[in-house]
Enzyme design. Structure first.
Site, PDB file in Angstrom:
ATOM      1  N   GLY A  96     -21.615  97.782  93.878  1.00 14.25           N
ATOM      2  CA  GLY A  96     -20.979  97.853  92.550  1.00 14.25           C
ATOM      3  C   GLY A  96     -20.677  99.287  92.160  1.00 14.25           C
ATOM      4  O   GLY A  96     -20.689  99.627  90.972  1.00 14.25           O
ATOM      5  N   GLY A 136     -18.081 100.229  89.431  1.00 11.21           N
ATOM      6  CA  GLY A 136     -18.308  99.744  88.070  1.00 11.21           C
ATOM      7  C   GLY A 136     -18.802 100.829  87.119  1.00 11.21           C
ATOM      8  O   GLY A 136     -18.944 101.996  87.501  1.00 11.21           O
ATOM      9  N   GLN A 137     -19.060 100.412  85.887  1.00  9.54           N
ATOM     10  CA  GLN A 137     -19.418 101.382  84.842  1.00  9.54           C
ATOM     11  C   GLN A 137     -20.670 102.188  85.217  1.00  9.54           C
ATOM     12  O   GLN A 137     -20.649 103.417  85.183  1.00  9.54           O
ATOM     13  CB  GLN A 137     -19.665 100.654  83.505  1.00  9.54           C
ATOM     14  CG  GLN A 137     -19.916 101.620  82.350  1.00  9.54           C
ATOM     15  CD  GLN A 137     -20.578 100.966  81.139  1.00  9.54           C
ATOM     16  OE1 GLN A 137     -21.049  99.839  81.191  1.00  9.54           O
ATOM     17  NE2 GLN A 137     -20.607 101.688  80.040  1.00  9.54           N
ATOM     18  N   ARG A 180     -13.238  95.066  95.279  1.00 12.60           N
ATOM     19  CA  ARG A 180     -11.796  95.180  95.507  1.00 12.60           C
ATOM     20  C   ARG A 180     -11.183  96.365  94.782  1.00 12.60           C
ATOM     21  O   ARG A 180     -10.200  96.916  95.210  1.00 12.60           O
ATOM     22  CB  ARG A 180     -11.094  93.913  95.029  1.00 12.60           C
ATOM     23  CG  ARG A 180     -11.240  92.802  96.044  1.00 12.60           C
ATOM     24  CD  ARG A 180     -10.283  91.662  95.713  1.00 12.60           C
ATOM     25  NE  ARG A 180     -10.698  90.465  96.385  1.00 12.60           N
ATOM     26  CZ  ARG A 180     -10.864  89.295  95.802  1.00 12.60           C
ATOM     27  NH1 ARG A 180     -10.625  89.156  94.510  1.00 12.60           N
ATOM     28  NH2 ARG A 180     -11.243  88.245  96.494  1.00 12.60           N
ATOM     29  N   TYR A 188     -24.478  84.490  82.722  1.00 10.25           N
ATOM     30  CA  TYR A 188     -24.940  85.829  83.103  1.00 10.25           C
ATOM     31  C   TYR A 188     -26.453  85.946  82.853  1.00 10.25           C
ATOM     32  O   TYR A 188     -27.204  86.434  83.709  1.00 10.25           O
ATOM     33  CB  TYR A 188     -24.164  86.858  82.277  1.00 10.25           C
ATOM     34  CG  TYR A 188     -24.586  88.285  82.472  1.00 10.25           C
ATOM     35  CD1 TYR A 188     -24.327  88.963  83.656  1.00 10.25           C
ATOM     36  CD2 TYR A 188     -25.234  88.981  81.441  1.00 10.25           C
ATOM     37  CE1 TYR A 188     -24.701  90.296  83.815  1.00 10.25           C
ATOM     38  CE2 TYR A 188     -25.601  90.317  81.594  1.00 10.25           C
ATOM     39  CZ  TYR A 188     -25.330  90.962  82.779  1.00 10.25           C
ATOM     40  OH  TYR A 188     -25.701  92.275  82.937  1.00 10.25           O
ATOM     41  N   ILE A 215     -24.747  99.706  77.751  1.00 12.77           N
ATOM     42  CA  ILE A 215     -24.682 101.108  78.189  1.00 12.77           C
ATOM     43  C   ILE A 215     -23.383 101.746  77.685  1.00 12.77           C
ATOM     44  O   ILE A 215     -22.296 101.202  77.901  1.00 12.77           O
ATOM     45  CB  ILE A 215     -24.743 101.212  79.731  1.00 12.77           C
ATOM     46  CG1 ILE A 215     -25.982 100.481  80.287  1.00 12.77           C
ATOM     47  CG2 ILE A 215     -24.730 102.681  80.161  1.00 12.77           C
ATOM     48  CD1 ILE A 215     -27.313 101.062  79.883  1.00 12.77           C
TER      49      ILE A 215
HETATM   50  N1  SER Z   1     -23.699  94.994  78.962  1.00 19.48           N
HETATM   51  C1  SER Z   1     -23.911  93.681  79.481  1.00 19.48           C
HETATM   52  C2  SER Z   1     -22.944  92.714  78.911  1.00 19.48           C
HETATM   53  O1  SER Z   1     -22.553  92.915  77.798  1.00 19.48           O
HETATM   54  C3  SER Z   1     -25.289  93.221  79.177  1.00 19.48           C
HETATM   55  O2  SER Z   1     -26.129  93.511  80.230  1.00 19.48           O
HETATM   56  O3  SER Z   1     -22.627  91.759  79.543  1.00 19.48           O
END
Ligand code: SER
Length: 317
Positions: A8, A11-12, A36, A142, A172
């Site tokens: 990852g 990603g951020q 990707r 999630y 974050i």
């Molecule tokens: N920042 C994440 C989200 O908003 C939470 O872990 O899905």
């Protein structure tokens, strides 16, 4: 030294964690992988980069063998809002991805950083000062993958002695790479819009309180837990972390101190609002403080000031 792998990495969190680890351990010792999305020039040119699919066991194993990996920072995941629109893909990436990483780690004796989240809690969880060990009846896909991931990581440690460790991240906030598809994303978007357009339409209600953290503290936490003295750890995975918390209205007030013309309005997205309403306001992170010395450097005011300075500079360029 055995090398480190970041999944990852586009990603951020992954994009900044990769550079943080490269600074600390040397560029060639940190292998970045993405799915990707094209990596930035900085990421691609500063050290090894490969495309892999984490839900494909062989692709994970081939990378670990090819680079002689000793530690895996497993950041690849589908976040909460995308997880609700594509729950099957969320399960596949988050659960099969983690299972593959843990299995490969078991076979090749690697340590694994497993990030969990405030999403591992649910509506029945105590909202304020959320205890380390408490009810976790997550209601988003999630969140379900995060609770299951915490348990699976604990299982691999107890059953197979795989060195798994992890934290529960709040939202974050960062200025390098935009988050993608989460519920806490508003707290990053608001800064971009405040600087560029002096206004922002928020998808959460004005009084929705959530735990948040500045990126530099999230990076420090990941490395600190992975290098902590294991004899002091009573927990292994899923340490609550807390830096600060706020509502959209409170954050907008803080931003107005720097950009007085800034205006916030609200158009609530019921999917993300439901998710946010099921998450805690503020986690009790005393276990992390006691067991491995966690302590954040940025409070809310310092974060807002730094974000506005750094992002203003970035958006000029
Ligand atoms: N920042 C994440 C989200 O908003 C939470 O872990 O899905």
């Amino acid at each position: 030294m055995k090398k480190l792998l970041v999944t990852g990495s586009v990603g951020q969190i992954g994009s900044e964690l990769t550079m943080y680890l490269r600074d600390k351990y040397g560029n060639d010792n940190v292998v970045a992988t993405g799915h990707r999305t094209k990596p930035s020039e900085k990421l691609k040119n500063s050290g090894p980069f490969e495309f892999i699919t984490v839900s494909d066991f062989k692709e994970v194993e081939d990378i670990v063998k090819k680079y002689d990996i000793g530690t895996i920072y497993h950041l690849a995941a589908v976040l909460s809002a995308v997880g609700e629109s594509k729950p099957q893909i969320c399960w596949d990436v988050n659960m099969n991805g983690l299972y593959n990483v843990l299995e490969v780690a078991r076979e090749h004796k690697a340590a694994v950083f497993v990030p969990s989240s405030i999403a591992a809690f649910g509506p029945e969880t105590p909202k304020d000062n959320t205890p380390q060990d408490t009810i976790q009846r997550a209601t988003s896909m999630y969140g379900v993958t995060k609770v299951a991931g915490e348990l699976l990581a604990d299982y691999y440690y107890k059953r197979f002695d795989v060195d798994t460790r992890g934290v529960r991240y709040p939202g974050i906030i960062s200025y390098e790479t935009l988050p993608g598809g989460g519920t806490t994303d508003y707290a990053v978007e608001i800064f971009y819009e405040a600087i560029k357009n002096k206004k922002y339409t928020c998808f959460l209600k004005e009084d929705t309180k959530l735990d948040m953290m500045y990126m530099s503290d999230a990076l420090k936490a990941a490395v600190d837990i992975m290098t902590a003295d294991t004899s002091k750890l009573k927990h292994r995975n899923a340490f609550n972390l807390c830096a600060f918390n706020f509502t959209p209205k409170e954050l907008a007030e803080k931003i107005k101190k720097f950009i007085p013309e800034f205006e916030i309005s609200y158009e609530v997205d019921s999917v993300r609002q439901d998710i946010a309403d099921s998450w805690p306001n503020s986690m009790d992170d005393s276990a992390a403080r006691e067991e491995w010395g966690w302590s954040p450097e940025f409070d809310l005011d310092e974060m807002v000031k730094d974000m506005i300075e750094k992002l203003t500079e970035k958006l000029k360029g």
